[in-house]
Each structure stands twice: as structure tokens, then as C-alpha cells.
Design a protein around this motif. Structure first.
Motif, PDB file in Angstrom:
ATOM      1  N   UNK A 231     -47.449 -20.095  32.517  1.00  0.00           N
ATOM      2  CA  UNK A 231     -46.681 -19.431  33.570  1.00  0.00           C
ATOM      3  C   UNK A 231     -45.227 -19.861  33.559  1.00  0.00           C
ATOM      4  N   UNK A 232     -44.933 -21.039  33.000  1.00  0.00           N
ATOM      5  CA  UNK A 232     -43.542 -21.472  32.914  1.00  0.00           C
ATOM      6  C   UNK A 232     -42.774 -20.649  31.873  1.00  0.00           C
ATOM      7  N   UNK A 233     -43.491 -20.019  30.942  1.00  0.00           N
ATOM      8  CA  UNK A 233     -42.852 -19.149  29.957  1.00  0.00           C
ATOM      9  C   UNK A 233     -42.756 -17.715  30.488  1.00  0.00           C
ATOM     10  N   UNK A 234     -43.883 -17.149  30.853  1.00  0.00           N
ATOM     11  CA  UNK A 234     -43.926 -15.790  31.379  1.00  0.00           C
ATOM     12  C   UNK A 234     -44.931 -15.760  32.526  1.00  0.00           C
ATOM     13  N   UNK A 235     -44.480 -15.295  33.694  1.00  0.00           N
ATOM     14  CA  UNK A 235     -45.321 -15.310  34.879  1.00  0.00           C
ATOM     15  C   UNK A 235     -45.398 -13.900  35.479  1.00  0.00           C
ATOM     16  N   UNK A 236     -46.403 -13.140  35.033  1.00  0.00           N
ATOM     17  CA  UNK A 236     -46.591 -11.749  35.466  1.00  0.00           C
ATOM     18  C   UNK A 236     -45.305 -10.938  35.304  1.00  0.00           C
ATOM     19  N   UNK A 237     -44.813 -10.826  34.086  1.00  0.00           N
ATOM     20  CA  UNK A 237     -43.515 -10.170  33.875  1.00  0.00           C
ATOM     21  C   UNK A 237     -43.613  -8.661  33.793  1.00  0.00           C
ATOM     22  N   UNK A 238     -42.494  -8.009  34.031  1.00  0.00           N
ATOM     23  CA  UNK A 238     -42.267  -6.599  33.733  1.00  0.00           C
ATOM     24  C   UNK A 238     -41.111  -6.529  32.749  1.00  0.00           C
ATOM     25  N   UNK A 239     -41.412  -6.174  31.508  1.00  0.00           N
ATOM     26  CA  UNK A 239     -40.389  -6.163  30.465  1.00  0.00           C
ATOM     27  C   UNK A 239     -39.569  -4.877  30.540  1.00  0.00           C
ATOM     28  N   UNK A 240     -38.275  -5.018  30.270  1.00  0.00           N
ATOM     29  CA  UNK A 240     -37.352  -3.914  30.502  1.00  0.00           C
ATOM     30  C   UNK A 240     -36.595  -3.494  29.242  1.00  0.00           C
ATOM     31  N   UNK A 241     -36.058  -4.457  28.483  1.00  0.00           N
ATOM     32  CA  UNK A 241     -35.106  -4.085  27.421  1.00  0.00           C
ATOM     33  C   UNK A 241     -35.020  -5.200  26.393  1.00  0.00           C
ATOM     34  N   UNK A 242     -34.836  -4.809  25.129  1.00  0.00           N
ATOM     35  CA  UNK A 242     -34.599  -5.756  24.041  1.00  0.00           C
ATOM     36  C   UNK A 242     -33.492  -5.217  23.153  1.00  0.00           C
ATOM     37  N   UNK A 243     -32.684  -6.138  22.599  1.00  0.00           N
ATOM     38  CA  UNK A 243     -31.668  -5.722  21.636  1.00  0.00           C
ATOM     39  C   UNK A 243     -31.234  -6.917  20.802  1.00  0.00           C
ATOM     40  N   UNK A 244     -30.666  -6.602  19.644  1.00  0.00           N
ATOM     41  CA  UNK A 244     -30.221  -7.617  18.696  1.00  0.00           C
ATOM     42  C   UNK A 244     -28.715  -7.788  18.793  1.00  0.00           C
ATOM     43  N   UNK A 245     -28.264  -9.029  18.808  1.00  0.00           N
ATOM     44  CA  UNK A 245     -26.834  -9.341  18.758  1.00  0.00           C
ATOM     45  C   UNK A 245     -26.573 -10.112  17.467  1.00  0.00           C
ATOM     46  N   UNK A 246     -25.736  -9.595  16.573  1.00  0.00           N
ATOM     47  CA  UNK A 246     -25.503 -10.232  15.261  1.00  0.00           C
ATOM     48  C   UNK A 246     -24.557 -11.426  15.361  1.00  0.00           C
ATOM     49  N   UNK A 247     -25.024 -12.518  15.964  1.00  0.00           N
ATOM     50  CA  UNK A 247     -24.170 -13.668  16.226  1.00  0.00           C
ATOM     51  C   UNK A 247     -23.873 -14.500  14.977  1.00  0.00           C
ATOM     52  N   UNK A 248     -24.521 -14.181  13.866  1.00  0.00           N
ATOM     53  CA  UNK A 248     -24.206 -14.895  12.623  1.00  0.00           C
ATOM     54  C   UNK A 248     -22.939 -14.357  11.971  1.00  0.00           C
ATOM     55  N   UNK A 249     -22.498 -13.182  12.386  1.00  0.00           N
ATOM     56  CA  UNK A 249     -21.333 -12.550  11.783  1.00  0.00           C
ATOM     57  C   UNK A 249     -20.055 -13.317  12.131  1.00  0.00           C
ATOM     58  N   UNK A 250     -19.356 -13.767  11.105  1.00  0.00           N
ATOM     59  CA  UNK A 250     -18.082 -14.495  11.258  1.00  0.00           C
ATOM     60  C   UNK A 250     -18.205 -15.658  12.238  1.00  0.00           C
ATOM     61  N   UNK A 251     -19.363 -16.320  12.212  1.00  0.00           N
ATOM     62  CA  UNK A 251     -19.599 -17.418  13.147  1.00  0.00           C
ATOM     63  C   UNK A 251     -19.215 -18.738  12.495  1.00  0.00           C
TER      64      UNK A 251
END
Length: 831
Positions: A231-251
Motif C-alpha cells: 500500500x505504500x507503493x500503490x493504494x487503490x489507485x486510479x491511473x490517468x496518464x503516462x509519458x516519456x521524457x527524454x532526459x538523457x538528451x544533452x544531459x
């Protein structure tokens, strides 16, 4: 005008203040709870609320010119995939996937049906689900794989399944390479979930069991990973949105790309009597491989934090409903836009907040953690962790610093780091909104979905234009100008209220696509032709639109053909003023010509005047003097109503609208009417064409008006109360007469009269086509409830019905409203 707009939409201009937290066995102390409200759920001030509670400048009601797609017997058009490379919109519904023309979705190019087997349906029904509703195959996943292939998953009667689908030579085909859909697609067709395809790996957030009690964030690949069942990770969740952020670019730190997840769940950190729902953002690293001993085949980089988007009233935390990522070439400047709704049914305030990706990353990289502590022998509280944080930092991706210590992947992370993140995935601080407060606060129909377009305007700047779907089938189009949120327009997409369940955007075609249970609708991102005048075009402050001086039209300036003409803004070829709303460069409009009409004393006269903007306030001027709204002259949202007109009401009436743009007031004359007294019997009325832009053919003089007529003035309501009192008296007298008749019958003294008198007048319905209805003693009008009764001085009370938003009634008394032929009843048999 603003109050009238709110009332027309069933809203109250006043704010209701009502805290809604209930104490429980382990509830906070009053001081702690007050601290939560004043700090954690800090409301905006009343002045800020009035500033942020935006009203759309223009309301566009349902028009039958939208592109609509639906098929009879098919429902739940809730999954969309835009394939601009194929010129298609892939639309998933119940047991079917459509390939629609991206430019005109009413054109079906291909279709593939994917139905459940009878055996699956019977098995689903045996487990207690509805055979015709839940035990079907609802398409929930549609992702691009390569040029002509898609990955598709369906609920399959609570037994999720996935397959590959190809589009070739105008046909959609399922490859029948069926895969287990558990963890990739929800069991329940109506459960919120999210997924994203990164390369050949599917990241999904859903429930992994039939009951929906085991939530999971899963990566389906050669190195599959999942979250812990804690429950400390996920506690009866409602999932809404996912997306990728390319944080390796020019990092410079050699960091990894990250997948961000937005959801709501029951909070473990707050101790309330009832479950408290909070909104979260979480992230995982793309190259996470799990741990060597601890967290084997589990995420080692899963971190989550609360999202702060305070409502403008003391309330429970708002709940995130949808998110959209506006990507920037510099990923650190990318922004997540999110819509929130209240978790309490007593509130109808929706908000929009924006979050900078750098702020979220900074919180995860440097913020404090929360840790569980046991109190009162069994009760667990979450408090800020103040101990030593191991190195490498728990939840961090493998970067240059970790590699310098010989840790090339998450498999090399020490157990101390992994044990820490296993027990403490929650951050102590919340992610603040980009502007420190909501971008938009709106009362009324709740927000459901959101997409954002990044538009290059003629001033050379880019603006984020928000398209927000609502639960009643509207789309709000809004943009932020230097901290001011401005709703350009609201557009009704569905003829009957239908909640928008999915939205997709195609910038290349300039189209917006929405899906609901009923069907899918295509809407252009802009309709500049809606603005017929330069003033209206510029005041719309729409980044897509500008007034073309050479063509004399409001034109779409977001097309690529205008890319080389941005400098023409400064030379005056195209007028656009987004931040200021400056109309000084507009050519002067034609003077409004007066309309002449003949006034017949005793009539009720309606002078139409409806401004082009919901933000405008209407003022009437009579013979050079401001005309107040009173019991004689009633000003409402569609014009002016003159009751029981007399010769003194003859003269010139001017309708002016005033609209505030920044600190300036823009005044515009909408209509001019000249009422001239009738100088001879049987005089005819002079009619003229209405001024350009008006939807009226002139004044209406009628006693029974259309359904949009105004409500009762206070004085008329009091008259109506007196009528009700008289009706009660009539009822009592009638009962007494009935008793008298019964007594006469009993005694045998009753003698029935042979004929009824003709003194009781018969009231007739007025013709709805009347332009003038005389208010003399020979007038015939429609009674509201019962026939009028005599009063002490033989004056009669006639009642005019004005049908508005819910039958509103007007009553008028006095000699001017007399009706002849209402004699006393001379025969008890008539009662």
C-alpha cells in the motif's frame, strides 16, 4: 451579463464555504487539522477566485455541421490513435476498431470487429458480471509499433487479450498472434488505466487481477519489471496518464530517460476518518533492470510525490483527471498540464494546473522522504525522514556519478539503497504548480479530458492553447496571457449531454477529436469565420485568428502559408492583439441605423439586443438618459421588455455593450430603436431590416413570448402571491357552495335551473403570431391558473405567462389589464 450567464448555466455567482473533513478514531487534533487546511490545502483568496473563475467569452451552441462518426449498436468510443503518417484516426470502441479519414472522420476507410467468444461471455457472466455490458471486448489499448502495425488490447469479457493489427491496401487486419493481456489492459472496461509504447516495450498501469485489487505499474519486455504489492507503493489507485521524457538528451550528468505516471490514490500519510484521495506523480527509469537480491524484477527507481493544485475554497484535495505533456526541444522546459476535479459531490469547481518537468525532477532528486513510524503499538503514521540517506540516492537512475563507482546498472546497486526505496517510495514535499496557483478555476460542469496545442502567433511568441473536455459534452478553449487565463470560447459538441472520455489532437491537420459513449466528433482547432467584424475578431484574442485587412475577413494565421508573414503584423496587413486586445487598428465599423416602430399603448414590447460576448455588460439609453431596470422596464440577457407601454414610452432606445479588456472599456452600439406613438386608429407598424449581425426582426409586442424570456421581476412575484391568495379564497367559497347544494338536495328543496347564464366570459389563447396585442377591455388573454375573480372595486387581475428557464410568470393588475364579460355565477351547477 456575467450574472445572467451564470444563472443560464445553472450556477450561483456566490461562493459557498463548507469544510468537509470528519474526525475519526485517530484523527488529527483541531490545531493540526487547521494547519492542514491553511498550509496543505491553502485556498485562494476571494479576490483571486473572482479573477480565476473564468467565463468563456463566446458560447457556441450545438450545430449540426460537426463531423460525427458512430454506428448503430456500437458504444464506448473511448480509445483513439492518431496516425498522421497513414492519414488515419484509429478509433476503438466496444468490440470494434475503425480506421477513419483523419480529415473527415465521418468517412470510414476500414473496420475490424473483435468480438468475445460465447464461452468467454458465459464464463464472465458466471463470475457475476453483466453479460451484455461488462462481458464484451472493449478496446482499451492502441499504440503504434511501426509504419503499418499497431498494438491493440481489449478487455475480452474480463479476460484481457492483446494482438497486432496491420493497415494495408485500405484494410485493417488482426494478425491473430494473441498475447496474454493481464497487466497490459484492465479487466474492467470502465476502470481508469494508462499505457505507453517506448520502442518495443509497453509500459502500463492497471490492475493485474479479476477483482481489480492488485494494481501494478508494469513494463512488458525481455526484462519485465513491476511494482511491489504494498500500500505504500500503490493504494487503490486510479491511473490517468503516462509519458516519456527524454532526459538523457544533452544531459551533462549522463542521466536516463524517464517515464512519468500520473494517478490518484488513497493517501497513507493522512489520518482521517474516511479515506482521503490525493493526486500523485511517479516516475521510473527507462533502463531500470531491477535489483540483484532486493527488489528482484521490481522497480528500483519508483518514486512518487503529491501534486498540489489547491482549490479556491476550504475543501479536500482535488483529484487529477487527465494530463497532457507539452514537449520542448529543451526537455527541461517541458510542461505537464493537468485537470483536477473535487472529490466531494458538494463542490463543482474544476481546476487546471501546470507543472514544470524540472521542478518535478528537482523534488525527486533532492527532496526529503517520508517514512512510516509505529505509534500506539499498532497505528502507523508517515512523517518526514530525518535520518541518513544512503548513497547512491534511492530512486535515482544510473548516471555518471554512479558509473564512476562501478555501478553500471541497477543490478549493481547496494541492498541498503534498495531496501530504503522499497520501504520509502513517497516524497515528503508536494510538487507545486508552475504559477504557484491554478491556471484556471471554473465552476459548473466538471472537466474530464485535456489536450494542449503549442501555437506560434503573429507576435512571434508561442502560446499553449488548452482544449478542455467536460462531462456535459462541451470543449473549453483557453489560453494564458501573461498570467491571465482567458477562455476564448466554449463549444457544444454533442446535442445531448455526453461526457467526453478521450481527446486527441492533430496539429498538422488542425483538428481536434473527441470520443464519448455516443460517438466521435471532429472539431477544427479554430473557426475564424465565426467572427464577422474586425472588433470581434481581435477581441476574441485567438492565437489562430487575425483580421486580414486586404480581404476584410478574420482568417486563420496559424497555417504554414503565413510563416513568412509574421513581420506583416508590424506593417499592419494582419491585425492580432492577444495580450492587449487592442482594436485601434481596426477599420471603423458602419454606424448602426435606427429602426422605426409604431407604439400602441397598452402593449408589452420586447426590444432584442444580445451582445456578441458573454463578458459584455448591456446598458440601455432612453432619450439620452440611462434606463434602469425596474418593474416597468425589465432588462435581461436578450434585450429590453417594456410592460404596459404608454405614450410616455415613445422615444429612442439605444442598446450599448461594454466589455472590459485589461484596464480598458470597449463600448459598442448594438441596436437603436425608435418607438413612435400611434397617431391614428388602425395605424400600421413600420418595419425595417435589423442591423447587421443581429438575429432579430425587430421588437416583439406580445403577451406570450418564446422560451428564452426573462424571469419575474420582484414586484410581479408579489402580485403572483396575491393571485394565489385569491385562488385559495375561491376554493374555500366553492366548498361552501358545494355544501349548500348538498344540503338543499337532502331537504328536497333543490330546483335545478334550466339554463346557465352567459355572463361568465370565456378566455381564449392569444395567437402566437400576434405582433401587437391590445391591452384594452376587449383584449383576450390566456389565464395562468384559474379565471380571475372580482375584487372589491370590480377591477379584474389578468396574468401574462412568460415562459423562461422553468415556467416563470408575470402578473399585472389594474385597469389597464381588465377583461370584460366576467360576471358572477348565477347557477350552482356551473361550479
Amino acid at each position: 451579463m456575467l450574472r445572467q450567464y451564470l444563472e443560464r448555466h445553472g450556477l450561483s455567482p456566490e461562493i459557498q464555504w463548507s469544510p468537509r473533513i470528519r474526525p475519526g478514531p485517530h484523527a488529527m487534533s483541531p490545531f493540526t487539522a487547521m494547519g492542514v487546511f491553511c498550509g496543505l490545502f491553502l485556498p485562494l483568496s476571494l479576490s483571486e477566485y473572482n479573477t480565476l473563475n473564468c467565463i468563456p467569452r463566446k458560447s457556441v451552441l450545438y450545430q449540426n455541421n460537426m463531423k460525427l462518426f458512430r454506428e448503430e449498436g456500437i458504444w464506448n468510443y473511448s480509445t483513439m490513435l492518431v496516425r498522421e503518417d497513414l492519414g488515419l484516426l484509429l478509433l476503438g470502441a466496444r468490440e470494434v476498431v475503425y480506421a477513419l479519414n483523419i480529415s473527415d472522420i465521418s468517412i470510414k476507410k476500414a473496420v475490424v470487429y473483435w468480438q468475445v467468444t460465447d464461452e468467454k461471455q458465459k464464463d464472465c457472466k458466471y463470475k457475476g458480471k453483466h453479460a451484455e455490458i461488462e462481458c464484451r471486448n472493449y478496446i482499451r489499448t492502441l499504440h503504434k509499433v511501426d509504419h503499418s502495425r499497431m498494438y491493440v488490447c481489449g478487455t475480452n469479457a474480463f479476460s484481457p487479450i492483446c494482438d497486432y493489427m496491420t493497415y494495408s491496401e485500405g484494410k485493417l487486419t488482426l494478425e491473430n498472434t494473441l498475447e496474454e493481456g493481464k497487466g497490459k489492459c484492465p479487466f474492467d472496461p470502465f476502470q481508469r488505466y494508462s499505457s505507453i509504447m517506448v520502442g518495443n516495450d509497453l509500459y502500463s498501469a492497471t490492475s493485474i487481477n479479476f477483482l481489480g485489487s492488485e494494481p501494478v505499474v508494469l513494463r512488458s519486455s525481455n526484462s519485465s519489471l513491476r511494482t511491489e504489492f504494498k500500500s505504500s507503493w500503490l493504494n487503490e489507485p486510479n491511473f490517468v496518464y503516462m509519458d516519456l521524457v527524454p532526459e538523457s538528451m544533452n544531459n551533462p550528468e549522463g542521466d536516463d530517460d524517464k517515464v512519468y505516471l500520473f494517478f490518484s490514490e488513497n493517501a497513507v500519510e493522512y489520518d482521517f476518518y474516511n479515506k482521503l484521495v490525493v493526486s500523485r506523480v511517479a516516475r521510473v527509469c527507462k533502463k531500470d533492470m531491477g535489483g540483484q537480491r532486493t527488489l528482484q524484477r521490481k522497480w528500483t527507481s519508483f518514486l512518487k510525490a503529491r501534486l498540489d493544485c489547491s482549490l479556491p475554497e476550504p475543501s479536500l484535495p482535488s483529484v487529477v483527471q487527465d494530463v497532457f505533456l507539452v514537449k520542448d526541444s529543451d526537455w527541461g522546459k517541458s510542461v505537464f498540464y493537468a485537470v483536477f476535479t473535487p472529490q466531494s459531490s458538494s463542490s463543482d469547481v474544476s481546476t487546471v494546473c501546470a507543472y514544470n518537468i524540472s521542478a518535478i525532477g528537482h523534488l525527486f532528486d533532492t527532496g526529503k522522504f517520508k517514512t512510516p513510524v509505529t505509534v500506539e503499538t499498532s497505528h502507523v503514521k508517515w512523517v518526514m525522514y530525518s535520518g541518513e540517506v544512503p548513497t547512491p540516492r534511492p530512486g535515482a537512475c544510473i548516471n555518471n556519478a554512479a558509473r564512476s563507482h562501478g555501478m553500471m546498472s541497477s543490478l549493481d546497486l547496494p541492498d541498503k539503497t534498495l531496501q530504503f526505496i522499497r520501504d520509502r517510495p513517497l516524497m515528503d514535499d508536494a510538487v507545486p504548480p508552475l504559477t504557484g496557483r491554478p491556471l484556471l478555476v471554473k465552476k459548473g460542469a466538471k472537466f474530464t479530458r485535456l489536450v494542449v496545442d503549442n501555437v506560434l502567433a503573429l507576435d512571434g511568441e508561442r502560446y499553449a492553447v488548452l482544449f478542455i473536455g467536460t462531462e456535459n459534452g462541451y470543449v473549453q478553449k483557453a489560453v494564458n496571457y501573461a498570467g491571465e487565463m482567458f477562455i476564448i470560447e466554449e463549444i457544444q459538441l454533442y446535442q445531448t449531454p455526453d461526457s467526453i472520455k478521450t481527446m486527441r489532437l492533430s496539429s498538422s491537420t488542425g483538428q481536434l477529436y473527441t470520443g464519448s459513449d455516443y460517438g466521435a466528433v471532429q472539431m477544427p482547432l479554430s473557426d475564424c469565420g465565426r467572427y464577422e467584424l474586425c472588433l470581434d475578431c481581435v477581441l476574441a484574442r485567438d492565437p489562430y485568428c487575425g483580421w486580414d485587412l486586404s480581404a476584410g475577413l478574420c482568417s486563420d494565421v496559424s497555417n504554414s502559408k503565413y510563416a513568412s508573414e509574421i513581420t506583416s503584423y508590424f506593417s499592419g496587413k494582419i491585425i492580432q492583439s492577444l495580450k492587449e486586445g487592442d482594436i485601434s487598428k481596426c477599420p471603423k465599423s458602419e454606424t448602426v441605423k435606427p429602426e422605426n416602430y409604431t407604439l400602441f399603448p397598452g402593449n408589452n414590447i420586447k426590444l432584442p439586443c444580445q451582445p456578441d460576448s458573454n463578458l459584455a455588460v448591456v446598458h440601455w439609453i432612453f432619450s439620452g438618459q440611462p434606463l434602469p431596470s425596474d418593474t416597468k422596464h425589465y432588462i435581461y440577457n436578450e434585450g429590453l421588455l417594456i410592460l404596459n407601454a404608454s405614450a410616455d414610452d415613445a422615444g429612442q432606445y439605444t442598446c450599448e455593450s461594454e466589455e472590459q479588456v485589461n484596464s480598458r472599456t470597449i463600448t459598442r452600439t448594438m441596436a437603436i430603436y425608435r418607438l413612435q406613438p400611434n397617431t391614428h386608429t388602425g395605424g400600421s407598424e413600420t418595419t425595417t431590416e435589423p442591423p447587421y449581425g443581429h438575429s432579430t426582426a425587430g421588437p416583439e409586442v406580445t403577451e406570450e413570448t418564446d422560451p428564452l424570456d426573462p424571469p419575474l421581476p420582484p414586484a410581479s412575484r408579489s402580485e403572483d402571491h396575491r393571485v394565489v391568495g385569491l385562488q385559495v379564497a375561491v376554493a374555500i367559497l366553492s366548498l361552501m357552495l358545494v355544501g349548500l347544494v348538498a344540503w338543499n338536495l337532502y331537504k328536497g328543496q333543490f330546483r335545478k335551473r334550466s339554463s346557465a347564464t352567459s355572463g361568465a366570459g370565456q378566455l381564449k389563447n392569444p395567437s402566437i403570431n400576434y405582433t401587437h396585442i391590445q391591452n384594452s377591455r376587449t383584449s383576450e388573454i390566456k389565464p395562468l391558473r384559474t379565471a380571475p375573480i372580482h375584487n372589491a372595486n370590480n377591477n379584474h387581475c389578468a396574468i401574462i405567462t412568460l415562459k423562461g428557464n422553468g415556467e416563470q410568470n408575470f402578473s399585472s393588475g389594474g385597469n389597464t389589464m381588465n377583461v370584460d364579460g366576467l360576471g358572477y355565477i348565477h347557477d350552482e351547477s356551473e361550479i
